[in-house]
Design a protein around this motif. Structure first.
Motif, PDB file in Angstrom:
ATOM      1  N   MET A   1      -9.821   8.657  88.098  1.00 45.29           N
ATOM      2  CA  MET A   1      -8.986   9.806  87.700  1.00 45.29           C
ATOM      3  C   MET A   1      -9.574  10.466  86.456  1.00 45.29           C
ATOM      4  O   MET A   1      -9.916   9.795  85.488  1.00 45.29           O
ATOM      5  N   VAL A   2      -9.706  11.780  86.497  1.00 45.61           N
ATOM      6  CA  VAL A   2     -10.260  12.518  85.369  1.00 45.61           C
ATOM      7  C   VAL A   2      -9.277  12.515  84.202  1.00 45.61           C
ATOM      8  O   VAL A   2      -8.101  12.792  84.371  1.00 45.61           O
ATOM      9  N   LYS A   3      -9.806  12.198  83.007  1.00 46.05           N
ATOM     10  CA  LYS A   3      -9.000  12.235  81.791  1.00 46.05           C
ATOM     11  C   LYS A   3      -9.640  13.193  80.803  1.00 46.05           C
ATOM     12  O   LYS A   3     -10.842  13.160  80.593  1.00 46.05           O
ATOM     13  N   SER A   4      -8.812  14.028  80.202  1.00 47.73           N
ATOM     14  CA  SER A   4      -9.302  14.906  79.149  1.00 47.73           C
ATOM     15  C   SER A   4      -9.537  14.094  77.875  1.00 47.73           C
ATOM     16  O   SER A   4      -8.934  13.036  77.680  1.00 47.73           O
ATOM     17  N   MET A   5     -10.438  14.583  77.018  1.00 47.98           N
ATOM     18  CA  MET A   5     -10.635  13.916  75.731  1.00 47.98           C
ATOM     19  C   MET A   5      -9.744  14.505  74.645  1.00 47.98           C
ATOM     20  O   MET A   5      -9.789  14.082  73.497  1.00 47.98           O
ATOM     21  N   THR A   6      -8.921  15.479  75.006  1.00 52.93           N
ATOM     22  CA  THR A   6      -7.977  16.063  74.057  1.00 52.93           C
ATOM     23  C   THR A   6      -6.603  15.420  74.265  1.00 52.93           C
ATOM     24  O   THR A   6      -6.094  15.395  75.383  1.00 52.93           O
ATOM     25  N   GLY A   7      -6.033  14.896  73.208  1.00 56.48           N
ATOM     26  CA  GLY A   7      -4.731  14.250  73.361  1.00 56.48           C
ATOM     27  C   GLY A   7      -4.030  14.017  72.038  1.00 56.48           C
ATOM     28  O   GLY A   7      -4.635  14.095  70.963  1.00 56.48           O
ATOM     29  N   TYR A   8      -2.746  13.724  72.128  1.00 55.85           N
ATOM     30  CA  TYR A   8      -1.932  13.399  70.950  1.00 55.85           C
ATOM     31  C   TYR A   8      -0.897  12.354  71.353  1.00 55.85           C
ATOM     32  O   TYR A   8      -0.334  12.407  72.457  1.00 55.85           O
ATOM     33  N   GLY A   9      -0.669  11.384  70.459  1.00 56.81           N
ATOM     34  CA  GLY A   9       0.340  10.366  70.722  1.00 56.81           C
ATOM     35  C   GLY A   9       1.031   9.938  69.438  1.00 56.81           C
ATOM     36  O   GLY A   9       0.448   9.992  68.353  1.00 56.81           O
ATOM     37  N   ARG A  10       2.285   9.502  69.581  1.00 55.44           N
ATOM     38  CA  ARG A  10       3.074   9.092  68.410  1.00 55.44           C
ATOM     39  C   ARG A  10       3.943   7.903  68.799  1.00 55.44           C
ATOM     40  O   ARG A  10       4.537   7.885  69.883  1.00 55.44           O
ATOM     41  N   GLY A  11       3.993   6.900  67.927  1.00 53.47           N
ATOM     42  CA  GLY A  11       4.807   5.723  68.206  1.00 53.47           C
ATOM     43  C   GLY A  11       5.422   5.155  66.941  1.00 53.47           C
ATOM     44  O   GLY A  11       4.839   5.236  65.859  1.00 53.47           O
ATOM     45  N   GLU A 241     -12.430   5.521  87.117  1.00 56.02           N
ATOM     46  CA  GLU A 241     -13.324   5.058  86.054  1.00 56.02           C
ATOM     47  C   GLU A 241     -13.639   6.222  85.144  1.00 56.02           C
ATOM     48  O   GLU A 241     -13.260   7.372  85.409  1.00 56.02           O
ATOM     49  N   THR A 242     -14.351   5.942  84.043  1.00 56.11           N
ATOM     50  CA  THR A 242     -14.797   7.003  83.155  1.00 56.11           C
ATOM     51  C   THR A 242     -15.906   7.790  83.841  1.00 56.11           C
ATOM     52  O   THR A 242     -16.925   7.214  84.232  1.00 56.11           O
ATOM     53  N   VAL A 243     -15.724   9.097  83.990  1.00 60.97           N
ATOM     54  CA  VAL A 243     -16.636   9.877  84.841  1.00 60.97           C
ATOM     55  C   VAL A 243     -17.367  10.996  84.102  1.00 60.97           C
ATOM     56  O   VAL A 243     -18.241  11.647  84.687  1.00 60.97           O
ATOM     57  N   GLY A 244     -17.055  11.230  82.847  1.00 58.86           N
ATOM     58  CA  GLY A 244     -17.609  12.377  82.125  1.00 58.86           C
ATOM     59  C   GLY A 244     -19.119  12.446  82.139  1.00 58.86           C
ATOM     60  O   GLY A 244     -19.715  13.491  82.434  1.00 58.86           O
ATOM     61  N   PHE A 249     -24.380  14.586  84.419  1.00 58.82           N
ATOM     62  CA  PHE A 249     -25.661  14.394  85.105  1.00 58.82           C
ATOM     63  C   PHE A 249     -25.718  15.202  86.399  1.00 58.82           C
ATOM     64  O   PHE A 249     -26.731  15.848  86.707  1.00 58.82           O
ATOM     65  N   LEU A 250     -24.638  15.180  87.177  1.00 62.46           N
ATOM     66  CA  LEU A 250     -24.604  15.905  88.447  1.00 62.46           C
ATOM     67  C   LEU A 250     -24.753  17.413  88.236  1.00 62.46           C
ATOM     68  O   LEU A 250     -25.448  18.094  89.009  1.00 62.46           O
ATOM     69  N   ILE A 251     -24.128  17.934  87.195  1.00 61.26           N
ATOM     70  CA  ILE A 251     -24.240  19.362  86.906  1.00 61.26           C
ATOM     71  C   ILE A 251     -25.678  19.721  86.553  1.00 61.26           C
ATOM     72  O   ILE A 251     -26.202  20.775  86.959  1.00 61.26           O
ATOM     73  N   GLN A 252     -26.349  18.853  85.807  1.00 65.35           N
ATOM     74  CA  GLN A 252     -27.755  19.097  85.483  1.00 65.35           C
ATOM     75  C   GLN A 252     -28.598  19.167  86.753  1.00 65.35           C
ATOM     76  O   GLN A 252     -29.473  20.036  86.902  1.00 65.35           O
ATOM     77  N   GLU A 253     -28.351  18.230  87.685  1.00 67.62           N
ATOM     78  CA  GLU A 253     -29.106  18.211  88.939  1.00 67.62           C
ATOM     79  C   GLU A 253     -28.801  19.447  89.793  1.00 67.62           C
ATOM     80  O   GLU A 253     -29.696  20.023  90.421  1.00 67.62           O
ATOM     81  N   MET A 254     -27.542  19.863  89.800  1.00 72.18           N
ATOM     82  CA  MET A 254     -27.168  21.056  90.569  1.00 72.18           C
ATOM     83  C   MET A 254     -27.817  22.302  89.980  1.00 72.18           C
ATOM     84  O   MET A 254     -28.261  23.193  90.721  1.00 72.18           O
ATOM     85  N   ASN A 255     -27.895  22.354  88.674  1.00 76.87           N
ATOM     86  CA  ASN A 255     -28.585  23.471  88.023  1.00 76.87           C
ATOM     87  C   ASN A 255     -30.067  23.494  88.387  1.00 76.87           C
ATOM     88  O   ASN A 255     -30.643  24.561  88.623  1.00 76.87           O
ATOM     89  N   ARG A 256     -30.665  22.305  88.430  1.00 75.97           N
ATOM     90  CA  ARG A 256     -32.076  22.203  88.766  1.00 75.97           C
ATOM     91  C   ARG A 256     -32.354  22.724  90.187  1.00 75.97           C
ATOM     92  O   ARG A 256     -33.285  23.499  90.416  1.00 75.97           O
ATOM     93  N   GLU A 257     -31.534  22.283  91.148  1.00 69.26           N
ATOM     94  CA  GLU A 257     -31.714  22.721  92.532  1.00 69.26           C
ATOM     95  C   GLU A 257     -31.469  24.223  92.672  1.00 69.26           C
ATOM     96  O   GLU A 257     -32.186  24.926  93.396  1.00 69.26           O
ATOM     97  N   THR A 258     -30.471  24.723  91.961  1.00 65.21           N
ATOM     98  CA  THR A 258     -30.154  26.151  92.019  1.00 65.21           C
ATOM     99  C   THR A 258     -31.300  26.985  91.464  1.00 65.21           C
ATOM    100  O   THR A 258     -31.663  28.032  92.033  1.00 65.21           O
ATOM    101  N   ILE A 288     -16.468  19.993  81.760  1.00 62.89           N
ATOM    102  CA  ILE A 288     -16.869  18.585  81.743  1.00 62.89           C
ATOM    103  C   ILE A 288     -17.042  18.073  80.307  1.00 62.89           C
ATOM    104  O   ILE A 288     -16.851  16.886  80.043  1.00 62.89           O
ATOM    105  N   GLN A 289     -17.388  18.966  79.383  1.00 67.94           N
ATOM    106  CA  GLN A 289     -17.569  18.543  77.993  1.00 67.94           C
ATOM    107  C   GLN A 289     -16.292  17.943  77.404  1.00 67.94           C
ATOM    108  O   GLN A 289     -16.335  17.224  76.411  1.00 67.94           O
ATOM    109  N   ASN A 290     -15.152  18.215  78.041  1.00 63.03           N
ATOM    110  CA  ASN A 290     -13.888  17.699  77.529  1.00 63.03           C
ATOM    111  C   ASN A 290     -13.320  16.590  78.410  1.00 63.03           C
ATOM    112  O   ASN A 290     -12.142  16.256  78.319  1.00 63.03           O
ATOM    113  N   ILE A 291     -14.170  16.001  79.285  1.00 68.52           N
ATOM    114  CA  ILE A 291     -13.722  14.928  80.171  1.00 68.52           C
ATOM    115  C   ILE A 291     -14.228  13.579  79.671  1.00 68.52           C
ATOM    116  O   ILE A 291     -15.383  13.443  79.319  1.00 68.52           O
ATOM    117  N   GLU A 292     -13.316  12.598  79.642  1.00 65.80           N
ATOM    118  CA  GLU A 292     -13.682  11.257  79.139  1.00 65.80           C
ATOM    119  C   GLU A 292     -14.662  10.577  80.083  1.00 65.80           C
ATOM    120  O   GLU A 292     -14.505  10.647  81.298  1.00 65.80           O
TER     121      GLU A 292
END
Length: 292
Positions: A1-11, A241-244, A249-258, A288-292
């Protein structure tokens, strides 16, 4: 599951004598960069706190603020040095008689004398403090991660939509690619005819030239790899899992093929489609820069 790296929590957590307030906030970062601000008496627990948080957070610049409030002063002991107090009293009494002083020697005077009263704090019970603090940390982490998950869901939906747009453009390129060779043959035949006019065209040389162009401009492999990367990217977004980093890496490869398709195609329509694809890839890369 994709998780953003932006967050706030309070306890918050407390018992009859102490209370903890924990606040967490984070922004994107390539690695996990944790900064903890807390009272000095908790310094010995810093490693424990870091490990506890890093079990559930793997990337991002995370700022953690811990506030400790005490409702009693049971941990403070005031010691009285009675021998020193007696020595001060005798010295004061001696001076009083020697100089015929009228002032009474009382508690107020002795209280001003250094070292008679000393304050000592009891050693902190780390296990007890952790039993309260960990509950506040859990609350803060739950809110923090929940916010990251919700933001991650929005990011993943946006990325999937852009992948669908890219896939549509790739299919258009795939359909256009064979036509490019046919058009090149027709244009080449027309140009040769205009120059040679009544001279018969050497069909063998024409076929060789067209074959050379077709081989040089063949983008079948690039299209196959690009379509494969699109499928991998979609599958990765749903992984538990952590997918960021993998997405990056996949975006870099897609850019290369394009880029390779753009350099080999030698066709205005395909070039325009390549520009559209690169525009979508750049938007995905920013997400993707903001994905954990």
């Amino acid at each position: 599951m994709v998780k953003s790296m932006t967050g706030y929590g309070r306890g918050e957590s407390e018992d009859s004598s102490i209370g903890f307030l924990v606040e967490m906030k984070s922004v994107n970062n390539r690695y996990l960069d944790m900064n903890i601000r807390m009272p000095k008496q908790l310094n010995s627990m810093e490693d424990q706190i870091r490990k506890y948080i890093s079990q559930r957070v793997s990337r991002g610049k995370v700022d953690v603020y811990i506030t400790l409030e005490k409702y009693s002063q049971d941990d403070v002991v005031i010691n009285v040095d009675e021998q020193l107090a007696e020595a001060y009293y005798n010295a004061y009494y001696s001076l009083k008689g020697k100089f015929n002083l009228a002032e009474e020697i009382g508690l107020g005077l002795l209280a001003k004398a250094p070292d008679i009263f000393t304050i000592e704090r009891k050693e902190e019970d780390i296990d007890y403090l952790w039993s309260i603090l960990s509950k506040a940390l859990d609350q803060a982490l739950e809110m923090f991660i929940d916010m990251r998950n919700k933001e991650g869901l929005k990011l993943s939906k946006d990325i999937v939509q852009r992948c669908d747009i890219i896939n549509k453009k790739v299919l258009e390129i795939e359909e256009r690619s064979p036509v490019v060779v046919d058009e090149y043959r027709d244009k080449l035949t027309q140009r040769i005819s205009e120059y040679l006019r009544e001279v018969e065209i050497d069909q063998a040389r024409l076929v060789n030239e067209v074959a050379f162009f077709a081989d040089r401009s063949n983008i079948t492999e690039e299209i196959v790899r690009l379509k494969s990367h699109i499928t991998q990217l979609k599958d990765t977004i749903t992984a538990e899992e952590t997918v960021g980093r993998k997405l990056d890496f996949l975006i870099q490869e897609m850019n290369r093929e394009t880029n390779t398709i753009g350099s080999k195609a030698n066709d205005l329509l395909i070039t325009n489609l390549v520009v559209d694809i690169k525009s979508e890839l750049e938007k995905i890369r920013e997400q993707i820069q903001n994905i954990e």
